[in-house]
Design an enzyme around this catalytic site. Structure first.
Site, PDB file in Angstrom:
ATOM      1  N   ASP A 235      49.708   0.448 -27.357  1.00  0.00           N
ATOM      2  CA  ASP A 235      49.610   0.807 -28.811  1.00  0.00           C
ATOM      3  C   ASP A 235      48.318   1.238 -29.170  1.00  0.00           C
ATOM      4  OD1 ASP A 235      49.047  -1.865 -29.111  1.00  0.00           O
ATOM      5  OD2 ASP A 235      50.175  -2.274 -30.752  1.00  0.00           O
ATOM      6  N   SER A 236      47.295   0.953 -28.362  1.00  0.00           N
ATOM      7  CA  SER A 236      46.034   1.372 -28.384  1.00  0.00           C
ATOM      8  C   SER A 236      45.892   2.926 -28.418  1.00  0.00           C
ATOM      9  CB  SER A 236      45.024   0.825 -27.163  1.00  0.00           C
ATOM     10  OG  SER A 236      45.723   1.142 -25.981  1.00  0.00           O
TER      11      SER A 236
ATOM     12  N   ASP B 172      54.456  -0.837 -24.880  1.00  0.00           N
ATOM     13  CA  ASP B 172      54.060  -1.758 -26.141  1.00  0.00           C
ATOM     14  C   ASP B 172      54.985  -1.479 -27.386  1.00  0.00           C
ATOM     15  OD1 ASP B 172      52.149  -3.478 -26.186  1.00  0.00           O
ATOM     16  OD2 ASP B 172      50.407  -2.400 -26.561  1.00  0.00           O
TER      17      ASP B 172
ATOM     18  N   LYS C 152      56.492  -4.744 -24.281  1.00  0.00           N
ATOM     19  CA  LYS C 152      55.557  -6.000 -24.489  1.00  0.00           C
ATOM     20  C   LYS C 152      55.495  -6.207 -25.852  1.00  0.00           C
ATOM     21  CE  LYS C 152      50.705  -5.194 -24.384  1.00  0.00           C
ATOM     22  NZ  LYS C 152      50.583  -5.689 -25.713  1.00  0.00           N
TER      23      LYS C 152
ATOM     24  N   GLU D 258      53.499  -8.998 -29.248  1.00  0.00           N
ATOM     25  CA  GLU D 258      52.430  -9.887 -29.538  1.00  0.00           C
ATOM     26  C   GLU D 258      53.383 -11.058 -30.165  1.00  0.00           C
ATOM     27  OE1 GLU D 258      49.424  -7.951 -31.833  1.00  0.00           O
ATOM     28  OE2 GLU D 258      49.001  -6.341 -30.249  1.00  0.00           O
TER      29      GLU D 258
ATOM     30  N   GLU E  56      44.197 -11.956 -24.247  1.00  0.00           N
ATOM     31  CA  GLU E  56      43.125 -11.078 -24.780  1.00  0.00           C
ATOM     32  C   GLU E  56      42.232 -11.893 -25.750  1.00  0.00           C
ATOM     33  OE1 GLU E  56      42.448  -6.912 -27.169  1.00  0.00           O
ATOM     34  OE2 GLU E  56      44.391  -7.593 -26.818  1.00  0.00           O
TER      35      GLU E  56
END
Length: 289
Positions: free
Chosen positions: A67-68, A106, A136, A138, A205
């Site tokens: 999602d960057s 993501d 993925k 978080e 991270e």
């Protein structure tokens, strides 16, 4: 025999071409770590387009459609505004551009947090529309039930603990996490919770190195570091960062090339030729077959 996609550089269009599918799979990635050790570290880079995927694919075990892309592709201030539509579109492009690396997409902010059921609806859409191998998400203890819910229903999950960019508003910035004993203990607990819930790997991270090492020792699945420790079971970087596409990059990033300078110089040379009317004409550049 399966179908993958290659880019026809003469037309810049993707065309389906039959080819044997030899893509790495998620169980194989998980099995890299045996009795707490990973002999062959996991190599992961971000990819957002078909062409980028083609160039990275042969060198990576995993391609992460991160999602960057919110910041890298769309110029957004953070990953928070990224939508499921964006992730599906770019995820499908990366799958089409690759055949070797397993592709992880993501889950964007707001697409999975409210309930395991919401997460399943979003994740199943991602898998259907992109053809990716895993998603993925978080979060730690709070997401353990969701991780278990997804994995039990056939959706492989990569976890993400430590500095979690989608929670930047709560964290107050992108500073390294785990400096205090209490925060370090919480992050280790987060990693253990999602590993026990079935995550096949965990991105660690932006944590201090001793904590990254402790997490790697504490969980049975591979850890993939980013701004953490070389002792993790693998590493990931934002590809555009390591290629020097931006003037500012995180301190932990090693820049392997300075492509921004190369592109800027090429554009400047082109502009100068156009303005000086020295740009080659069609008869000089086009060679009919």
């Amino acid at each position: 025999m399966s179908t993958t996609y290659v880019l026809d550089t003469s037309t810049s269009r993707a065309h389906p071409t039959p080819a044997p599918m030899k893509r790495l799979n998620i169980p194989g990635i998980r099995q890299r770590k045996v009795d707490g050790k990973t002999e062959l570290p996991v190599v992961m880079l971000t990819a957002y387009t078909a062409r980028q995927a083609q160039l990275l694919d042969a060198h990576c075990d995993l391609l992460l459609v991160g999602d960057s892309l919110g910041q890298v592709i769309y110029g957004l201030p953070s990953s928070v505004p990224v939508t499921l539509d964006m992730m599906c579109a770019h995820g499908a492009a990366v799958v089409r551009g690759s055949y070797h690396a397993a592709v992880v997409v993501d889950m964007p902010f707001g697409a999975y947090e409210s309930s395991p059921q919401q997460a399943f609806e979003s994740a199943s859409r991602v898998l259907k529309e992109t053809g990716c191998d895993a998603i993925k998400l978080e979060g730690g203890v709070a997401m353990a039930e969701t991780v278990a819910f997804l994995t039990q229903r056939g959706i492989p999950v990569m976890g993400h603990v430590g500095l979690t960019p989608q929670a930047v508003n709560v964290l107050g910035g992108y500073n390294a996490r785990g400096r205090s004993a209490a925060e370090a203990e919480k992050i280790i607990g987060d990693a253990r919770a999602i590993a026990e819930a079935g995550a096949f790997a965990i991105v660690v991270e932006g944590v201090v190195e001793p904590l990254a090492v402790a997490i790697t020792k504490a969980v049975p699945c591979p850890t993939i570091g980013i701004g953490a420790s070389a002792q993790c079971d693998g590493q990931v970087l934002v590809t555009d960062d390591m290629l020097g596409m931006f003037e500012r990059t995180p301190r932990f990033v090693k820049i392997y090339e300075h492509l921004a300078e190369t592109i800027s110089t090429a554009a400047a040379n082109y502009a100068a030729e156009v303005r000086d009317r020295t740009f080659p004409g069609v008869e000089q550049t086009y060679q009919p077959k």
